[in-house]
Motif scaffolding. Structure first.
Motif, short mmCIF file in Angstrom:
data_model
loop_
_atom_site.label_atom_id
_atom_site.label_comp_id
_atom_site.label_asym_id
_atom_site.label_seq_id
_atom_site.Cartn_x
_atom_site.Cartn_y
_atom_site.Cartn_z
N ILE A 382 0.84 -1.21 0.00
CA ILE A 382 0.00 0.00 0.00
C ILE A 382 0.87 1.25 0.00
O ILE A 382 0.64 2.19 -0.78
N VAL A 383 1.88 1.26 0.88
CA VAL A 383 2.76 2.44 0.97
C VAL A 383 3.50 2.67 -0.35
O VAL A 383 3.54 3.79 -0.87
N ARG A 384 4.08 1.60 -0.90
CA ARG A 384 4.81 1.76 -2.15
C ARG A 384 3.88 2.12 -3.30
O ARG A 384 4.24 2.85 -4.23
N GLY A 385 2.65 1.59 -3.26
CA GLY A 385 1.68 1.94 -4.29
C GLY A 385 1.32 3.42 -4.25
O GLY A 385 1.20 4.08 -5.30
N LEU A 386 1.15 3.95 -3.01
CA LEU A 386 0.82 5.36 -2.88
C LEU A 386 1.97 6.26 -3.34
O LEU A 386 1.75 7.37 -3.84
N MET A 387 3.20 5.76 -3.17
CA MET A 387 4.36 6.58 -3.53
C MET A 387 4.83 6.33 -4.96
O MET A 387 5.76 6.99 -5.43
N PHE A 388 4.21 5.37 -5.66
CA PHE A 388 4.68 5.05 -7.00
C PHE A 388 4.60 6.23 -7.96
O PHE A 388 5.55 6.46 -8.74
N PRO A 389 3.51 7.01 -7.97
CA PRO A 389 3.49 8.17 -8.88
C PRO A 389 4.63 9.15 -8.60
O PRO A 389 5.18 9.74 -9.54
N ILE A 390 4.99 9.31 -7.33
CA ILE A 390 6.10 10.20 -6.99
C ILE A 390 7.41 9.62 -7.50
O ILE A 390 8.26 10.33 -8.05
N ALA A 391 7.58 8.29 -7.33
CA ALA A 391 8.79 7.64 -7.84
C ALA A 391 8.88 7.76 -9.36
O ALA A 391 9.96 7.97 -9.92
N GLN A 392 7.74 7.63 -10.02
CA GLN A 392 7.73 7.74 -11.47
C GLN A 392 8.15 9.14 -11.90
O GLN A 392 8.92 9.32 -12.86
N LYS A 393 7.66 10.15 -11.19
CA LYS A 393 8.06 11.52 -11.48
C LYS A 393 9.55 11.71 -11.22
O LYS A 393 10.24 12.43 -11.94
N GLY A 394 10.04 11.07 -10.14
CA GLY A 394 11.45 11.17 -9.81
C GLY A 394 12.34 10.62 -10.91
O GLY A 394 13.35 11.22 -11.29
N PHE A 395 11.95 9.45 -11.44
CA PHE A 395 12.74 8.86 -12.53
C PHE A 395 12.67 9.73 -13.77
O PHE A 395 13.66 9.91 -14.48
N ALA A 396 11.48 10.29 -14.06
CA ALA A 396 11.36 11.17 -15.22
C ALA A 396 12.25 12.39 -15.05
O ALA A 396 12.90 12.85 -16.00
N SER A 397 12.30 12.91 -13.82
CA SER A 397 13.16 14.07 -13.55
C SER A 397 14.63 13.72 -13.73
O SER A 397 15.40 14.51 -14.28
N MET A 398 15.02 12.51 -13.28
CA MET A 398 16.42 12.10 -13.46
C MET A 398 16.76 11.92 -14.93
O MET A 398 17.88 12.23 -15.38
N ALA A 399 15.78 11.44 -15.71
CA ALA A 399 16.01 11.32 -17.15
C ALA A 399 16.23 12.70 -17.78
O ALA A 399 17.09 12.89 -18.64
N GLU A 400 15.43 13.66 -17.32
CA GLU A 400 15.58 15.02 -17.82
C GLU A 400 16.92 15.62 -17.40
O GLU A 400 17.56 16.36 -18.17
N MET A 401 17.33 15.30 -16.16
CA MET A 401 18.63 15.79 -15.69
C MET A 401 19.76 15.24 -16.55
O MET A 401 20.72 15.95 -16.87
N LYS A 402 19.65 13.96 -16.92
CA LYS A 402 20.69 13.37 -17.77
C LYS A 402 20.72 14.05 -19.14
O LYS A 402 21.78 14.24 -19.73
N ALA A 403 19.52 14.42 -19.62
CA ALA A 403 19.44 15.03 -20.94
C ALA A 403 20.09 16.41 -20.99
O ALA A 403 20.62 16.82 -22.04
N ILE A 404 20.09 17.13 -19.88
CA ILE A 404 20.66 18.48 -19.88
C ILE A 404 22.09 18.51 -19.33
O ILE A 404 22.66 19.58 -19.14
N GLN A 405 22.66 17.32 -19.07
CA GLN A 405 24.03 17.27 -18.55
C GLN A 405 25.03 18.02 -19.43
O GLN A 405 25.88 18.77 -18.93
N PRO A 406 24.98 17.86 -20.78
CA PRO A 406 25.95 18.60 -21.62
C PRO A 406 25.83 20.12 -21.44
O PRO A 406 26.84 20.82 -21.39
N LYS A 407 24.61 20.63 -21.35
CA LYS A 407 24.42 22.06 -21.16
C LYS A 407 24.96 22.51 -19.81
O LYS A 407 25.55 23.59 -19.68
N MET A 408 24.75 21.67 -18.78
CA MET A 408 25.25 22.01 -17.44
C MET A 408 26.78 22.07 -17.45
O MET A 408 27.37 22.99 -16.86
#
Length: 597
Positions: A382-408
């Motif tokens: 139940i706890v992990r299910g409730l937090m899954f959308p947040i984890a999914q957003k976290g992974f999406a954010s990390m993917a975006e961070m990787k994408a802008i690494q050259p610019k950084m």
């Protein structure tokens, strides 16, 4: 070479952590149930030490309390057999409480809890909360009076109007004090653990009488559970609308008498699972005091103001005595009925707003599935299910961070001599690309209060006591499936200092392995030295967490397994993140190899 040296240092520090962990656990975590109780002057060696002018050894306490020294247990059993054989006793037979009241003194000194067993074996007996005065485990309650400044004798024999106290049949004790003054104590008990005590003095003599009712709980601390930073054991109460967990037995020994400031709503003594507490008459303000009587004996007093009782008048005072288990539902029910902050007899701490719903959810799941181990696993889902959308957003954010690494990197190179400008440009880049750099940390941060709440629930909640799951007989105790217990079956006792290795159970090993898997799938690329530390850390946690409640480890292992499955799924949704990480890891490994050459 530097990386190898850092790894060696990390391993050395980890070893020191393991060596020091046993001492730390003695302070922060309950002692094992097999700990020996050493009571003052009870052994020949201690008696000899006292004769030589040496201080006796201090009593050691177990996680749940009670007598564990075989000699004291044998003495307690013999003393109980003698004391409870007296015909001057009124039997107690309530739905959840059994025992007797001693007519000599009118003392409630024999209470056992029908629904709670001492151990998990089939031959286990009910938990004994009260024992008669003078026994090794003495704990009892007495109600009486001071009449014209003189206390009714403790050995005065009271007369009873019945033979059995039940939830439907009260019992009244009476005693003639002389000079036209008579006293009575009417005991009744509800369906849980609460006695109602109605004290009445009638003055039929020619002269006024000064009457001062009182009640007290007397107990020895040698049966007390261990007083921990997470779970208070000792004197307790609510005074001036605030729960007081700050007084322990050592404080009472030092001060001899402690009178907390403020009107008492209730006061007494608490163990991790049990409570004996006095509740004064509604609207009254008696003096509540904790006293040290010597030889590890303590008393919680409740003394009412003296009243001058004219001839022909009567005075009635109604108090209550709680003697039972600290069941959250029961305590809250009394609180809802008007007993101020009685639910705080359980030391929930600052996060009770989160811990009590956690306990409620566990109980609700348990009622549906019939097993607390399965309930803990279901709670994890139940706890992990409730937090899954947040984890999914976290992974999406990390993917975006990787994408802008050259610019950084371009910004860092361009403004390497102006850190303030560099930071401003990076923040502007985050805003332009709509990237949240901390989103990946949010799931981990949200797990912390959940983990801590479950830890306290498993330590404090009696609902978890003696709950079974597979090979585990008590989810609130450490995992018994370890090498030390296996060796004890063939007569080999593992020394305490080796328990850090031999005391590691199956759940702790599973915790280390599943934690290692989650680190292997960690989305952040690390240099080789960091990677080595992260490879070691799961096995350090295995040693550290081994003595904790099995239910807590069960939660963490299940959570780790779900984390691995979740990461696998999210990597499949963000293949560019997986590819970028693998590429960066390979690059760092090649750089490290080249540097080593």
């Amino acid at each position: 070479m530097d990386n190898h040296r850092n790894v060696i240092i990390a391993i050395a520090l980890s070893f020191l952590l393991l060596v020091g962990w046993t001492s730390a656990m003695d302070f922060f975590y309950p002692q094992p149930e097999q700990a020996l109780v050493q009571d003052k002057a009870d052994t020949p060696a201690e008696q000899a030490a006292i004769a030589d002018g040496q201080a006796p050894a201090a009593t050691r306490h177990t996680r749940t309390g009670g007598l564990v020294d075989p000699a004291l247990q044998a003495q307690e059993k013999a003393d109980l057999k003698t004391a409870l054989a007296s015909p001057q006793r009124i039997r107690i037979d309530a739905p959840r409480v059994a025992g007797s009241i001693n007519l000599r003194g009118g003392v409630v000194d024999d209470v056992v809890l029908k629904d709670h067993m001492e151990g998990t074996g089939d031959d286990s007996e009910p938990v004994r909360l009260f024992s008669p005065n003078g026994t090794p485990a003495q704990q009892f309650a007495q109600f009486g009076y001071l009449i014209n400044g003189t206390r009714i004798a403790d050995d005065a024999v009271w007369q009873a109007d019945g033979r059995v106290l039940t939830s439907e049949t009260p019992v009244t004790l009476t005693h003639d004090l002389g000079d036209g003054v008579s006293a009575s104590i009417r005991y009744s008990i509800d369906d849980e653990y609460m006695f109602t005590v109605e004290q009445k003095v009638t003055n039929t003599g020619p002269n006024p009488a000064v009457v001062q009712p009182y009640g007290y709980v007397n107990r020895t601390s040698r049966t007390a559970s261990e007083d921990l930073w997470i779970a208070h054991s000792g004197p307790i109460g609510v005074f001036a609308d605030a729960a007081d967990y700050g007084i322990d037995y050592d404080d009472v020994d030092e001060a001899q008498t402690i009178t907390p400031a403020g009107r008492p709503s209730w006061s007494g003594f608490a163990d991790i699972y049990w409570l004996s507490a006095l509740v004064p008459q509604t609207g009254s303000a008696p003096t509540a005091t904790f006293r040290a009587l010597g030889n590890e004996i303590y008393r919680a007093d409740m003394i009412y103001d003296a009243v001058t009782l004219p001839a022909g008048q009567a005075l009635t005072t109604t108090s209550r005595l709680f003697a039972g288990a600290k069941e959250s539902v029961v305590l809250d029910r009394y609180e809802d009925a008007g007993l101020q902050k009685f639910g705080l007899a359980i030391d929930w701490g600052w996060f009770r707003w989160f811990e009590k719903p956690m306990l409620w959810l566990l109980r609700t799941i348990y009622e549906a599935v019939g097993n607390f181990g399965i309930a803990i696993i279901a709670l994890t889902f139940i706890v992990r299910g409730l937090m899954f959308p947040i984890a999914q957003k976290g992974f999406a954010s990390m993917a975006e961070m990787k994408a802008i690494q050259p610019k950084m990197k371009a910004i860092q190179e361009k403004y390497k001599d102006d850190k303030q400008k560099q930071q401003q440009e990076i923040m502007a880049l985050y805003k332009q690309e709509k990237v949240n750099p901390v989103a990946g940390c949010l799931p981990m941060l949200l797990q912390i209060p959940v983990f801590f709440a479950l830890y306290k629930v498993l330590v404090l909640g009696i609902e978890m006591r003696h709950r079974e799951f597979l090979w585990i007989k008590d989810l609130a105790a450490p995992d018994p499936a370890n090498l030390a217990n296996a060796l004890s079956l063939v007569g080999i006792q593992v020394p305490q200092f080796l328990m850090i290795v031999f005391g590691i159970g199956v759940l702790a090993v599973m915790l280390g392995f599943t934690m290692w898997l989650t680190f292997k799938l960690n989305p952040s690329a690390m240099d080789p030295m960091q990677q080595q530390i992260f490879n070691i850390m799961p096995w350090i946690l295995m040693f550290v967490m081994a003595p904790f409640a099995a239910g807590l480890l069960l939660y963490w292992v299940t959570s780790n397994i779900l984390t691995v499955a979740q990461q696998k799924y999210l990597y499949s949704r963000h293949p560019q993140l997986r590819a970028a990480i693998d590429e960066e890891k390979a690059k760092k490994a090649a750089e490290a190899e080249a540097k080593a050459r």
